[in-house]
Scaffold this motif. Structure first.
Motif, PDB file in Angstrom:
ATOM      1  N   ARG A 135      55.216  20.868  72.366  1.00 13.07           N
ATOM      2  CA  ARG A 135      55.592  20.877  73.791  1.00 13.07           C
ATOM      3  C   ARG A 135      57.011  20.363  73.969  1.00 13.07           C
ATOM      4  NH1 ARG A 135      53.212  24.328  76.270  1.00 13.07           N
ATOM      5  NH2 ARG A 135      52.644  25.069  74.216  1.00 13.07           N
ATOM      6  N   THR A 187      59.674  22.904  72.718  1.00 13.94           N
ATOM      7  CA  THR A 187      59.912  24.029  73.627  1.00 13.94           C
ATOM      8  C   THR A 187      60.816  23.629  74.781  1.00 13.94           C
ATOM      9  OG1 THR A 187      57.726  24.920  73.074  1.00 13.94           O
ATOM     10  CG2 THR A 187      58.787  25.775  75.048  1.00 13.94           C
ATOM     11  N   ILE A 245      61.660  23.606  83.327  1.00 14.27           N
ATOM     12  CA  ILE A 245      60.196  23.650  83.435  1.00 14.27           C
ATOM     13  C   ILE A 245      59.736  24.992  83.985  1.00 14.27           C
ATOM     14  CG2 ILE A 245      58.212  22.629  84.611  1.00 14.27           C
ATOM     15  CD1 ILE A 245      59.664  19.952  84.532  1.00 14.27           C
ATOM     16  N   ILE A 253      59.706  27.913  81.540  1.00 16.32           N
ATOM     17  CA  ILE A 253      58.640  27.888  80.533  1.00 16.32           C
ATOM     18  C   ILE A 253      57.275  28.169  81.159  1.00 16.32           C
ATOM     19  CG2 ILE A 253      57.477  26.483  78.782  1.00 16.32           C
ATOM     20  CD1 ILE A 253      60.077  24.900  78.497  1.00 16.32           C
ATOM     21  N   TYR A 254      56.953  27.478  82.240  1.00 17.22           N
ATOM     22  CA  TYR A 254      55.608  27.552  82.809  1.00 17.22           C
ATOM     23  C   TYR A 254      55.552  28.282  84.149  1.00 17.22           C
ATOM     24  CZ  TYR A 254      55.081  23.696  79.481  1.00 17.22           C
ATOM     25  OH  TYR A 254      55.081  22.926  78.355  1.00 17.22           O
ATOM     26  N   LYS A 280      53.737  32.199  84.422  1.00 16.48           N
ATOM     27  CA  LYS A 280      52.278  32.167  84.215  1.00 16.48           C
ATOM     28  C   LYS A 280      51.590  31.403  85.340  1.00 16.48           C
ATOM     29  CE  LYS A 280      48.834  30.869  80.739  1.00 16.48           C
ATOM     30  NZ  LYS A 280      48.618  30.260  79.398  1.00 16.48           N
ATOM     31  N   PHE A 281      52.185  30.294  85.759  1.00 14.10           N
ATOM     32  CA  PHE A 281      51.592  29.487  86.820  1.00 14.10           C
ATOM     33  C   PHE A 281      51.568  30.256  88.139  1.00 14.10           C
ATOM     34  CE2 PHE A 281      51.887  26.218  90.149  1.00 14.10           C
ATOM     35  CZ  PHE A 281      50.805  25.417  89.817  1.00 14.10           C
ATOM     36  N   TRP A 314      42.215  24.813  84.604  1.00 14.07           N
ATOM     37  CA  TRP A 314      43.438  25.473  84.137  1.00 14.07           C
ATOM     38  C   TRP A 314      44.678  24.819  84.753  1.00 14.07           C
ATOM     39  CZ3 TRP A 314      47.106  28.653  86.744  1.00 14.07           C
ATOM     40  CH2 TRP A 314      48.016  29.288  85.902  1.00 14.07           C
ATOM     41  N   THR A 329      47.602  22.892  82.690  1.00 16.84           N
ATOM     42  CA  THR A 329      49.034  23.174  82.833  1.00 16.84           C
ATOM     43  C   THR A 329      49.811  21.917  83.181  1.00 16.84           C
ATOM     44  OG1 THR A 329      48.487  25.419  83.596  1.00 16.84           O
ATOM     45  CG2 THR A 329      50.714  24.623  84.009  1.00 16.84           C
ATOM     46  N   LYS A 348      50.272  19.765  80.109  1.00 18.65           N
ATOM     47  CA  LYS A 348      51.298  20.290  79.213  1.00 18.65           C
ATOM     48  C   LYS A 348      52.692  19.930  79.723  1.00 18.65           C
ATOM     49  CE  LYS A 348      48.603  24.198  77.434  1.00 18.65           C
ATOM     50  NZ  LYS A 348      48.478  25.676  77.380  1.00 18.65           N
ATOM     51  N   ILE A 349      52.904  20.057  81.025  1.00 16.77           N
ATOM     52  CA  ILE A 349      54.208  19.705  81.593  1.00 16.77           C
ATOM     53  C   ILE A 349      54.456  18.209  81.436  1.00 16.77           C
ATOM     54  CG2 ILE A 349      55.581  19.665  83.701  1.00 16.77           C
ATOM     55  CD1 ILE A 349      54.040  22.122  84.648  1.00 16.77           C
ATOM     56  N   CYS A 360      50.367  20.110  90.732  1.00 13.82           N
ATOM     57  CA  CYS A 360      49.817  21.371  90.228  1.00 13.82           C
ATOM     58  C   CYS A 360      48.480  21.707  90.881  1.00 13.82           C
ATOM     59  CB  CYS A 360      49.647  21.296  88.708  1.00 13.82           C
ATOM     60  SG  CYS A 360      51.202  21.348  87.796  1.00 13.82           S
TER      61      CYS A 360
END
Length: 482
Positions: A58, A61, A85, A88-89, A92-93, A158, A162, A165-166, A212
């Motif tokens: 993580r 990346t 951020i 990267i995410y 998908k988010f 989910w 996420t 991960k952040i 999130c």
């Protein structure tokens, strides 16, 4: 610290090998519940960290993205951690939230429609609804509620996944920045560094979880609100606009209060950093404070710092209370205005219309009134936390001399040791010789039959000697010495 002599290999997380059905209904969690039913769970029952949650990949990346952003600084552009951020995410988010918003909106809006048909069946004239349709309407009400509950929990998991991960990526980036921070330069790098970093890794990093979770409402609220207003307009006409206008009139106020909340969050963080810095200084100088009997004076200083911090926290609490009070009152008044307006226009009010309007307003309250202000508040607080992390990442660094601290080699052996406390407070260890041999670290320094000679400082005529020195130093610990 675990010396590595008592390493055990943890079991693989069952979610990694679970099928889609098992992940959807959480069937893979049954073994851990069975084990907990038979006896008390311990640290050794924890599963191995999944590859996607490890800090090294993580951090690698986001480290590469942040390094690319730093290169833009030479071109006159300001580096942005938020941009790294999102790159990267973000895609998908956003796509996941849009798909969930459409599915959840369709399911929730279908429930009042089925409820209307079911209530029309029980009206005195049966409303012309056949018995078969009534059963289908009842099945629709129950089925759509089950579907809504079924997709909600996987979506929440989910979102939390996420967010973790952040959070892990940002914490890893902060740790790597700490390794090459220039402590000779004034500012935060030299004053209260420990307290500032701990505050970033705990209080600020935790803001990603709530942001999130509620950020989906920023996508779902416009979709659901538009469709609900249209459906209510078909039910009671212009009277819908009166109640909805009353609700919408509070959105600017809620946005203003959310903006104030973000400012209070920044003030709280600053005062918390100051209090932690004072506490660190007191702890480091406790011997001098005790010797000169300065306890009362420093207690007063720390008390004042804590009082200033609590003043801002109290303001935030009062602001949250005002926002929640507005939320609880607005919907009831809006329903009253809509129904009274509908009757005053000379229309006949039926039970079906009342239940349907109540259902629509309940959904509107859930999205527009309850969670939209929280989504704005938590998003702004997360933005403030990102800015604070970015300020730390932009502090001066020492010359790395070509050492790359952005990327960590994945081939570095990981010691997966476990210290486990048993009931009497002692520690029980499990020793695995096979694991020790398999995970034996590489040798860094090895000396055999080494001798050393030096002059004695007290007597220049004497020469001290030490011979037959044999030892080996591994990457993590001394494994052999003689």
């Amino acid at each position: 610290m675990d010396p590595g002599y008592f390493d055990i290999e943890r079991e693989q997380n069952p979610r990694e090998k679970a099928n889609i059905f098992s992940k959807f209904c959480y069937w893979y969690t049954v073994p851990i519940f069975v084990k907990g039913r038979k006896g008390q769970l311990s640290i050794s029952d924890l599963y191995r960290c999944t590859p996607g949650h490890r800090a090294a990949p993580r951090g690698d990346t986001i480290g590469r993205k942040w390094k690319q952003d730093l290169l833009k600084k030479d071109k006159g552009k300001n580096p942005s951690l938020l941009r790294a951020i999102i790159s990267i995410y973000g895609a998908k988010f956003l796509i996941g939230n849009i798909i969930f918003a459409f599915c959840d909106s369709f399911i929730k809006l279908a429930i009042p429609m089925c409820l209307e048909g079911l209530i029309n069946y029980f009206s005195p004239a049966h409303g012309g609804v056949p018995v078969t349709h009534a059963y289908l309407y009842a099945l629709g009400v129950v089925g759509f509620m089950v579907m809504s509950a079924s997709i909600m929990h996987p979506m929440l998991l989910w979102l939390l996944d996420t967010a973790m991960k952040i959070r892990v990526a940002c914490c890893s980036l902060i740790y790597r920045k700490l390794l090459r921070l220039d402590l000779t330069v004034g500012g935060k790098a030299s004053e209260g560094l420990a307290g500032h970093v701990v505050n970033l890794l705990t209080t600020d990093a935790q803001r990603f979880d709530m942001a999130c979770l509620f950020m989906v409402d920023l996508v779902r609220t416009p979709i659901e609100s538009t469709i609900i207003v249209y459906l209510m307009y078909r039910q009671i006409g212009v009277a819908t606009l009166i109640g909805v206008a009353f609700l919408l009139s509070f959105i600017p106020l809620q946005g203003y209060l959310s903006k104030i909340s973000s400012k209070l969050r920044r003030q709280t963080a600053i005062r918390t950093d100051n209090r932690i810095r004072l506490m660190n200084e007191v702890i480091q100088s406790i011997e001098a404070i005790k010797m000169y009997a300065w306890e009362t004076a420093f207690a007063r200083i720390i008390g004042e710092a804590r009082k200033k911090e609590m003043n801002v926290i109290k303001k935030s609490s009062w602001l949250r209370a005002v926002m929640i009070s507005c939320v609880k009152l607005n919907t009831k008044v809006a329903i009253l205005l809509s129904i009274v307006s509908y009757i005053s226009f000379g229309n006949a009010l039926t039970a079906a219309k009342v239940f349907v309007i109540f259902s629509y307003y309940d959904i509107l309250k859930y999205t527009l009134v309850d969670f939209l202000p929280l989504a704005i508040t938590f998003t702004l607080e997360a933005y403030v936390s990102i800015k604070r992390m970015q300020e730390f990442l932009l502090l001066p660094e020492v010359d790395d001399d070509g050492v790359d601290l952005v990327t960590i080699d994945d081939k570095t052996p990981v010691m997966n040791g476990v210290f486990e406390k048993i009931g009497n407070g002692q520690q029980a260890y499990i020793k695995s010789e096979s694991n020790l041999e398999r995970m034996k670290p590489p040798v860094l320094i090895a000396m055999k039959d080494y001798s050393a000679h030096w002059k004695n400082a007290e007597d220049s005529g004497q020469i001290a000697a030490l011979s037959d020195i044999n030892f080996t130093v591994s990457l993590w610990r001394v494994v052999q010495m003689g």
